[in-house]
Design an enzyme around this catalytic site. Structure first.
Site, PDB file in Angstrom:
ATOM      1  CG  HIS A 197      -2.034   0.927   1.226  1.00 23.96           C
ATOM      2  ND1 HIS A 197      -1.875   2.295   1.330  1.00 23.96           N
ATOM      3  CD2 HIS A 197      -3.366   0.708   1.122  1.00 23.96           C
ATOM      4  CE1 HIS A 197      -3.063   2.870   1.283  1.00 23.96           C
ATOM      5  NE2 HIS A 197      -3.991   1.938   1.163  1.00 23.96           N
ATOM      6  NE  ARG A 226      -3.483   7.493  -1.324  1.00 23.01           N
ATOM      7  CZ  ARG A 226      -3.597   6.329  -1.959  1.00 23.01           C
ATOM      8  NH1 ARG A 226      -3.597   6.307  -3.269  1.00 23.01           N
ATOM      9  NH2 ARG A 226      -3.708   5.206  -1.273  1.00 23.01           N
TER      10      ARG A 226
END
Length: 476
Positions: A255, A278
């Site tokens: 990740h 995000r």
């Protein structure tokens, strides 16, 4: 021997979804959990659960099962595209099952279980917003898992035993699984071996925290990179011992954003910086303050760019110098997350001017991004979705939220081969009777990259299937 219960190994979402289905048919369940506290990694999931289409999507007509299938297949990449014959058909059927049942999974959680999932955002690799989470103060993983734990715990037909490590699957002469052997440590520190009998659902998760075991065996190149997972042994070998096949074991997701805690930069286990940060507009910058990627690309691509373009940190652990930056709009949309991260000291509120002293290019980067959000220019990284970012007039006094992040080992796409009925298959493609598996212990669904929001979805979809199939077997 006539079974008196169905045995569910693992208390994360996949195990709980199976249990709810079994209890609904008044079938007794014994849940075995190796740790003292239930919930597994599912309880920590922070971005949400995918569903397409659902009534919560603002424009559900923009999404469809076909679009979700296409996004999942594209994300899965080479293992999905290059598969042939029976393996190709199996992978296609798994993705078809996941995507076709995704809307139903969200409805099951909201309408049947009482979980609130009204807020929808777009995560990396998705062509539209389809990742659901609640609008309240609970993260989606905690909300879903705690709700289901409460529901099953109130049922007289349910019994959970924690601190139990399953060491063997028991089989009859015809090969059917008939129970489990497990160990527990007594108060006097004595290890006791016990057995339980009945069909078995295995929902024990992946091996992203098994740094010295399966991870070292299949991906030694990831040694030294921190993980979001606690150190624990992978359990795929438990099923391999009775002939179950495994697939994609070398496909491990790194990740792009795990928090680097300034008070403990060398920590081997990191807190995940949720992809929703995000999705709601946050950007990633290098140490000098420059963006380097479309933040909503797949996790695989964002991680690759971070490792390629950001400087390595001077730490013993393999870490990279990346910052996550949010404005007030993105932060407000993630109030629950931000409150926790700031309480932990992982994100701080500051100003553009203050950060510019550390990252000289940041103010210019934010001005460019603000122009993109305001449609005054096109994004050089081709980002098209900006969530709830509202800062369009950047000044040194503009307030921003900043956290230090680095790529982290997060999820294992590989695992036990299953079919669309959650049945583990042997090396000849035959189901193993009396046995089902769901969640991260399984392989072949996600290929080389898992879309954010599909881990919780996988647990609900295939966990419920496992529960239904185990119920039918129990009653036969």
């Amino acid at each position: 021997m006539t079974p008196t219960t169905v045995i569910v190994i693992g208390s994360g979402l996949a195990g709980l979804a199976s249990t709810v289905q079994l209890l609904a048919q008044r079938i007794p369940v014994l849940m075995l959990e190796r740790y003292a506290k239930p919930g597994g990694n599912s309880i920590k999931a922070s971005s949400g659960i995918n569903g397409a289409p659902t009534r919560f999507q603002s424009l559900p007509n923009l999404d469809s099962v076909a679009t979700f299938y296409a996004d999942t297949a594209t994300s899965a990449g080479a293992p999905f595209i290059s598969a042939t014959g029976a393996e190709k058909a199996r992978r296609e059927k798994l993705v078809e099952t996941l995507t076709h049942k995704s809307g139903e999974a969200v409805s099951w959680l909201t309408d049947k279980q009482g979980v609130e999932l009204s807020r929808v955002t777009r995560l990396g690799g998705h062509s539209v917003a389809r990742t659901h989470r609640g609008a309240g103060k609970k993260t989606p993983g905690y909300d879903i898992v705690s709700t289901l734990l409460k529901r099953v715990s109130e049922d007289d037909l349910f019994r959970m035993e924690t601190g139990r490590t399953v060491t063997k699957l028991l089989r009859a002469k015809d090969g059917a699984v008939t129970g489990v052997e497990y160990t527990l440590v007594t108060e006097s520190n004595e290890t006791v071996v016990e057995r339980a009998y009945g069909p078995v659902v295995v929902a024990t998760g992946g091996f992203a925290g098994d740094a010295r075991g399966l991870l070292a065996q299949y991906r030694p190149d990831l040694a030294g990179i921190p993980s979001t997972n606690e150190p624990r042994e992978g359990t795929q070998p438990l099923l391999q011992e009775i002939g179950a096949a495994v697939v994609d074991m070398d496909r491990v997701q790194v990740h792009p954003t795990g928090f680097v805690d300034g008070a403990d930069a060398e920590a081997a286990v990191k807190i995940l910086a949720a992809e929703a940060l995000r999705g709601e507009g946050g950007i990633l910058v290098r140490g000098d303050g420059r963006r380097f990627v479309n933040e909503l690309e797949t996790r695989e691509k964002v991680t690759g760019e971070a490792m390629r373009q950001a400087d390595r940190l001077p730490t013993e652990a393999a870490q990279w110098d990346v910052k996550l930056v949010l404005d007030q709009g993105a932060a407000a949309a993630l109030e629950t997350h931000l409150g926790f991260y700031m309480w932990k000291g992982l994100i701080r509120k500051t100003t553009v001017g203050e950060m510019a002293r550390e990252m000289p290019a940041l103010e210019s980067t934010l001005r460019d991004y603000a122009d993109v959000v305001a449609a005054r220019k096109e994004d050089e990284f081709a980002r098209e979705s900006f969530g709830n970012w509202t800062l369009t007039d950047v000044t040194p006094e503009s307030e921003v939220y900043v956290g230090k992040v680095t790529p982290v080992v997060h999820f294992t796409m590989g695992g036990v081969v299953i079919n669309e009925h959650s049945q583990p298959l042997d090396h000849h493609g035959r189901p193993i009777p009396g046995l089902w598996a769901a969640g991260e212990i399984t392989g072949g669904l996600h290929g080389q990259n898992r879309l954010g929001g599909s881990s919780l979805l996988e647990c609900v979809v295939f966990g419920r299937i496992a529960g239904e199939e185990a119920a039918a077997f129990y009653r036969a």
